[in-house]
Design an enzyme around this catalytic site. Structure first.
Site, PDB file in Angstrom:
ATOM      1  N   THR A 103       1.144   4.200 -10.955  1.00 23.92           N
ATOM      2  CA  THR A 103       0.960   3.428 -12.184  1.00 23.92           C
ATOM      3  C   THR A 103       2.289   2.811 -12.627  1.00 23.92           C
ATOM      4  OG1 THR A 103      -0.922   4.754 -12.841  1.00 23.92           O
ATOM      5  CG2 THR A 103       0.246   3.631 -14.616  1.00 23.92           C
ATOM      6  N   GLU A 104       3.364   3.593 -12.467  1.00 27.57           N
ATOM      7  CA  GLU A 104       4.685   3.120 -12.903  1.00 27.57           C
ATOM      8  C   GLU A 104       5.073   1.823 -12.166  1.00 27.57           C
ATOM      9  OE1 GLU A 104       7.506   6.018 -11.747  1.00 27.57           O
ATOM     10  OE2 GLU A 104       9.200   4.943 -12.619  1.00 27.57           O
ATOM     11  N   CYS A 164      -5.488   9.823  -4.735  1.00 26.50           N
ATOM     12  CA  CYS A 164      -5.479   9.262  -6.087  1.00 26.50           C
ATOM     13  C   CYS A 164      -6.644   9.792  -6.909  1.00 26.50           C
ATOM     14  CB  CYS A 164      -5.531   7.746  -6.016  1.00 26.50           C
ATOM     15  SG  CYS A 164      -6.812   7.164  -4.908  1.00 26.50           S
ATOM     16  N   GLU A 173       0.114  13.265 -12.885  1.00 19.37           N
ATOM     17  CA  GLU A 173      -0.419  13.290 -11.524  1.00 19.37           C
ATOM     18  C   GLU A 173       0.562  14.074 -10.643  1.00 19.37           C
ATOM     19  OE1 GLU A 173      -0.404   9.527  -9.413  1.00 19.37           O
ATOM     20  OE2 GLU A 173      -2.392   9.960  -8.608  1.00 19.37           O
ATOM     21  N   GLU A 192      -4.689  -0.812  -7.874  1.00 13.53           N
ATOM     22  CA  GLU A 192      -5.327   0.501  -7.659  1.00 13.53           C
ATOM     23  C   GLU A 192      -4.241   1.535  -7.881  1.00 13.53           C
ATOM     24  OE1 GLU A 192      -8.467   0.995  -6.960  1.00 13.53           O
ATOM     25  OE2 GLU A 192      -9.128  -1.014  -6.397  1.00 13.53           O
ATOM     26  N   LYS A 208       2.684  -5.015   3.212  1.00 14.14           N
ATOM     27  CA  LYS A 208       3.756  -4.040   3.438  1.00 14.14           C
ATOM     28  C   LYS A 208       3.188  -2.622   3.341  1.00 14.14           C
ATOM     29  CE  LYS A 208       6.687  -1.978   0.705  1.00 14.14           C
ATOM     30  NZ  LYS A 208       6.765  -0.650   1.325  1.00 14.14           N
ATOM     31  N   PRO A 209       3.284  -1.839   4.431  1.00 12.48           N
ATOM     32  CA  PRO A 209       2.902  -0.428   4.333  1.00 12.48           C
ATOM     33  C   PRO A 209       4.003   0.366   3.628  1.00 12.48           C
ATOM     34  CG  PRO A 209       3.598  -0.955   6.578  1.00 12.48           C
ATOM     35  CD  PRO A 209       3.694  -2.227   5.783  1.00 12.48           C
ATOM     36  N   ALA A 210       3.722   1.626   3.303  1.00  8.19           N
ATOM     37  CA  ALA A 210       4.735   2.459   2.642  1.00  8.19           C
ATOM     38  C   ALA A 210       5.843   2.812   3.637  1.00  8.19           C
ATOM     39  CB  ALA A 210       4.096   3.724   2.098  1.00  8.19           C
ATOM     40  N   ILE A 246       0.830  -1.229   0.000  1.00  6.87           N
ATOM     41  CA  ILE A 246       0.000   0.000   0.000  1.00  6.87           C
ATOM     42  C   ILE A 246       0.858   1.270   0.000  1.00  6.87           C
ATOM     43  CG2 ILE A 246      -2.051  -1.028   1.058  1.00  6.87           C
ATOM     44  CD1 ILE A 246      -1.082   0.047   3.770  1.00  6.87           C
TER      45      ILE A 246
HETATM   46  P1  NAD Z   1       4.582   4.014  -5.141  1.00 12.93           P
HETATM   47  O1  NAD Z   1       4.131   3.213  -6.294  1.00 12.93           O
HETATM   48  O2  NAD Z   1       5.880   4.691  -5.217  1.00 12.93           O
HETATM   49  O3  NAD Z   1       4.652   3.097  -3.828  1.00 12.93           O
HETATM   50  C1  NAD Z   1       3.529   2.375  -3.387  1.00 12.93           C
HETATM   51  C2  NAD Z   1       4.016   1.220  -2.560  1.00 12.93           C
HETATM   52  O4  NAD Z   1       4.741   0.330  -3.410  1.00 12.93           O
HETATM   53  C3  NAD Z   1       4.970   1.587  -1.426  1.00 12.93           C
HETATM   54  O5  NAD Z   1       4.682   0.784  -0.305  1.00 12.93           O
HETATM   55  C4  NAD Z   1       6.347   1.236  -2.004  1.00 12.93           C
HETATM   56  O6  NAD Z   1       7.298   0.916  -1.026  1.00 12.93           O
HETATM   57  C5  NAD Z   1       6.015   0.020  -2.835  1.00 12.93           C
HETATM   58  N1  NAD Z   1       6.918  -0.261  -3.950  1.00 12.93           N
HETATM   59  C6  NAD Z   1       7.785   0.569  -4.581  1.00 12.93           C
HETATM   60  N2  NAD Z   1       8.423  -0.098  -5.571  1.00 12.93           N
HETATM   61  C7  NAD Z   1       7.941  -1.362  -5.576  1.00 12.93           C
HETATM   62  C8  NAD Z   1       8.170  -2.513  -6.379  1.00 12.93           C
HETATM   63  N3  NAD Z   1       9.029  -2.500  -7.382  1.00 12.93           N
HETATM   64  N4  NAD Z   1       7.476  -3.640  -6.105  1.00 12.93           N
HETATM   65  C9  NAD Z   1       6.555  -3.661  -5.121  1.00 12.93           C
HETATM   66  N5  NAD Z   1       6.302  -2.615  -4.316  1.00 12.93           N
HETATM   67  C10 NAD Z   1       6.966  -1.471  -4.545  1.00 12.93           C
HETATM   68  O7  NAD Z   1       3.395   5.012  -4.841  1.00 12.93           O
HETATM   69  P2  NAD Z   1       3.310   6.084  -3.672  1.00 12.93           P
HETATM   70  O8  NAD Z   1       4.143   7.240  -4.073  1.00 12.93           O
HETATM   71  O9  NAD Z   1       3.558   5.435  -2.348  1.00 12.93           O
HETATM   72  O10 NAD Z   1       1.752   6.444  -3.688  1.00 12.93           O
HETATM   73  C11 NAD Z   1       1.217   7.363  -4.533  1.00 12.93           C
HETATM   74  C12 NAD Z   1       0.521   6.685  -5.685  1.00 12.93           C
HETATM   75  O11 NAD Z   1      -0.478   5.791  -5.222  1.00 12.93           O
HETATM   76  C13 NAD Z   1      -0.188   7.695  -6.548  1.00 12.93           C
HETATM   77  O12 NAD Z   1       0.068   7.419  -7.894  1.00 12.93           O
HETATM   78  C14 NAD Z   1      -1.656   7.451  -6.225  1.00 12.93           C
HETATM   79  O13 NAD Z   1      -2.539   7.842  -7.225  1.00 12.93           O
HETATM   80  C15 NAD Z   1      -1.684   5.994  -5.954  1.00 12.93           C
HETATM   81  N6  NAD Z   1      -2.865   5.621  -5.162  1.00 12.93           N
HETATM   82  C16 NAD Z   1      -3.907   4.981  -5.783  1.00 12.93           C
HETATM   83  C17 NAD Z   1      -5.053   4.649  -5.066  1.00 12.93           C
HETATM   84  C18 NAD Z   1      -6.217   3.966  -5.736  1.00 12.93           C
HETATM   85  O14 NAD Z   1      -7.094   3.479  -5.031  1.00 12.93           O
HETATM   86  N7  NAD Z   1      -6.260   3.903  -7.049  1.00 12.93           N
HETATM   87  C19 NAD Z   1      -5.132   4.948  -3.721  1.00 12.93           C
HETATM   88  C20 NAD Z   1      -4.068   5.608  -3.113  1.00 12.93           C
HETATM   89  C21 NAD Z   1      -2.933   5.934  -3.857  1.00 12.93           C
END
Ligand code: NAD
Length: 507
Positions: free
Chosen positions: A266-267, A320, A417, A286, A212-214, A186
């Site tokens: 998304t990336e 998001c 975004e 998501e 795993k939380p952020a 998440i």
């Molecule tokens: P992020 O993709 O950088 O990180 C999200 C999570 O993924 C973190 O816990 C991070 O540690 C983990 N992560 C990073 N690289 C990874 C990998 N290679 N494999 C597995 N896990 C990995 O995103 P963020 O910056 O933490 O959050 C912001 C994004 O989340 C925004 O794009 C937002 O729109 C999106 N978001 C979407 C929703 C939805 O319901 N659609 C809800 C909340 C946030």
């Protein structure tokens, strides 16, 4: 409230607007009147360090790795977190697998439901403490963690507790079964709420979990583990591992995970999908968004202004589904801009723990840098920037509420975004043009429509390519209503019957 000529104000009108003298519309007192600080004082009970939560115990990472968690509001360290590597993640999956085979899969739904009810009630009991911890750790204003994040998280556990013994009614004519073990990752914008969105349906459906939380916001996840202990949740049913991307990748790719659920950018979502292609794992994603909030000339403009402000500045814009592209009908564009600027002047930016704060801290230095860079690109590409004249705290990560007018569809601020308190305003003349512009994005998570006409709402909702369309409101959430995206905003739903089905196999 007290009078003060010297105390710094979190948010003030410009000298120019003050020199215009009093008017019926601008009841802003400038330097003369200022709120006293009103900090929330409940003890968040944050430990000096946290281990990984595996098999009902907090234990250090096998290799002893740790990393700090800091408060974005003042840059002070809050605690040390354990850094899980692939071996730690493997231990978490072994615990989940044992719990599933020996205990959880054998419990009837009503017994599983009792645990979910207990978790919901214990979270409510400790709501104030959780709200303070969430605001300290993530930077969001206390009034949001107190009135939205924590109660909505509890509501998700209550809602899914009710489903646990009614799974036979989930898919009429079909039988459902849990996947077994699910892996979940998440993001940092709603740390506790995203945790509840993931854990509650997975447990109600009968699965065991590794999550795993952020890395910047793990504290409330670990505090929730204390609630699991208090609720007597059997060991290994939920395991929480902390760390950054590498830890996340290990959670997503573990062979014991039959289903993975990811919320984030998304990336990263695309990278996970590429790495899991062909493994047969069930996935839900998501991902990001760039929502259009569409205002027609016949809309109740006062209400629309509140909806627009809430749509973009709620949680500092780290949402998001934030209404980050305002599409306003050309005939009311100037009036709307004036109203928005006026409303923005009364937003208070500052200490997340102050009960009067409307906009708290940006979650991390990296995110602040990204927002600043995108705002610079908007100026460089020719859009017109307005920022409220506010004095930001000297320590911590803060960004003033910002709106851009004269934005075109090719500007980066209209396409990417920003995930910050930055609104891009575009105009349209006809409903067809509004739909075309709203759908002209790679994302498709949410949208808003403001109009007096019910028929127009229905027409717009059917033509907007977005998972959620709000009408004459914005950012409304309920555990019973499914949430999720189209296109690059992902697939799968969270909440409601549809969200629960994503944690069940159809037999
Ligand atoms: P992020 O993709 O950088 O990180 C999200 C999570 O993924 C973190 O816990 C991070 O540690 C983990 N992560 C990073 N690289 C990874 C990998 N290679 N494999 C597995 N896990 C990995 O995103 P963020 O910056 O933490 O959050 C912001 C994004 O989340 C925004 O794009 C937002 O729109 C999106 N978001 C979407 C929703 C939805 O319901 N659609 C809800 C909340 C946030």
């Amino acid at each position: 409230m007290k009078t003060s000529a010297t105390k710094p104000a979190a948010s003030r009108p410009s000298r120019a607007s003050r020199s215009r003298g009093p008017s019926a519309r601008e009841l802003i007192f400038g330097d003369l009147w200022e709120f006293d600080p009103a900090p929330e004082t409940a003890d968040p009970h944050i430990r000096s360090s946290y281990g990984l939560f595996i098999n009902d115990k907090f234990s250090p990472a096998r290799k002893g790795g740790i990393f700090p968690s800091i408060s974005p509001g003042n840059e002070k360290k809050l605690t040390d977190l354990a850094l899980a590597d692939a071996a730690d993640v493997d231990a978490a999956y072994s615990a989940a697998s044992k719990a599933y085979e020996k205990v959880w899969s054998k419990l009837p739904g009503n017994e599983r439901g009792k645990f979910l009810y207990r978790i919901a009630r214990l979270l409510q009991d400790r709501a104030r403490e959780f709200a303070v911890a969430e605001s300290l750790d993530g930077g969001k204003p206390i009034k949001e963690s107190r009135d939205f994040d924590v109660p909505t998280a509890a509501a998700h556990f209550f809602y899914h507790a009710g489903w646990a013994d009614k799974l036979d009614h989930l898919a009429p004519g079909r039988q459902v079964a849990p996947y077994g073990i699910v892996g979940q990752v998440i993001p940092w914008n709603f740390p506790l709420l995203m945790l509840a969105w993931k854990i509650a349906p997975a447990l109600a459906a009968g699965n065991c979990i590794v999550i795993k939380p952020a890395e910047t916001t793990s504290i409330t996840a670990l505090k929730l583990c204390e609630v699991f202990q208090e609720a007597g949740l059997p060991p290994g049913v939920v395991n929480v591992v902390t760390g950054a991307g590498e830890t996340g990748a290990a959670v997503m790719s573990h062979p014991l995970a039959s289903k993975v659920a990811f919320t984030g950018s998304t990336e990263v979502g695309k990278a996970i999908m590429r790495s899991l292609a062909g493994t047969g794992k069930k996935m839900t994603m998501e991902l990001g968004g760039k929502a259009a909030n569409i205002v027609f000339e016949d809309a109740p403009l006062g209400q629309a202004v509140e909806g627009i402000i809430n749509g973009i500045f709620f949680n500092q814009g780290h949402v998001c589904c934030a209404g980050s592209r305002l599409l306003v009908q050309e005939s009311i564009a100037d009036d709307m801009l004036t109203r928005l600027k006026l409303r923005m002047q009364s937003l208070r930016v500052g200490d997340p723990l102050d009960k009067n704060t409307d906009i708290g801290a940006i979650n991390s230095k990296e995110q602040l840098t990204r927002i600043s860079e995108l705002v610079k690109s908007g100026v460089a590409e020719g859009a017109e920037l307005y920022q409220t004249p506010c004095r930001l705290p000297s320590k911590g990560f803060y960004f003033p509420p910002s709106i851009f007018s004269k934005v075109t569809q090719s500007h980066r601020i209209a396409r990417e975004e920003i995930f910050g308190p930055v609104l891009s305003i575009l105009t349209f003349r006809t409903p067809e043009e509004a739909i075309e512009k709203a759908n002209n994005t790679a994302y498709g998570l949410s949208a808003g429509v403001w109009t007096d006409k019910g028929s127009r709402i229905l027409k717009m909702a059917s033509q907007l390519k977005a998972g959620v369309v709000w009408a004459n409101t914005y950012n409304k959430f309920d555990p019973s209503s499914p949430f999720g995206g189209y296109k690059e905003s992902g697939f799968g739903r969270e909440g409601g019957r549809q969200g629960l089905l994503d944690y069940c196999k159809l037999l």
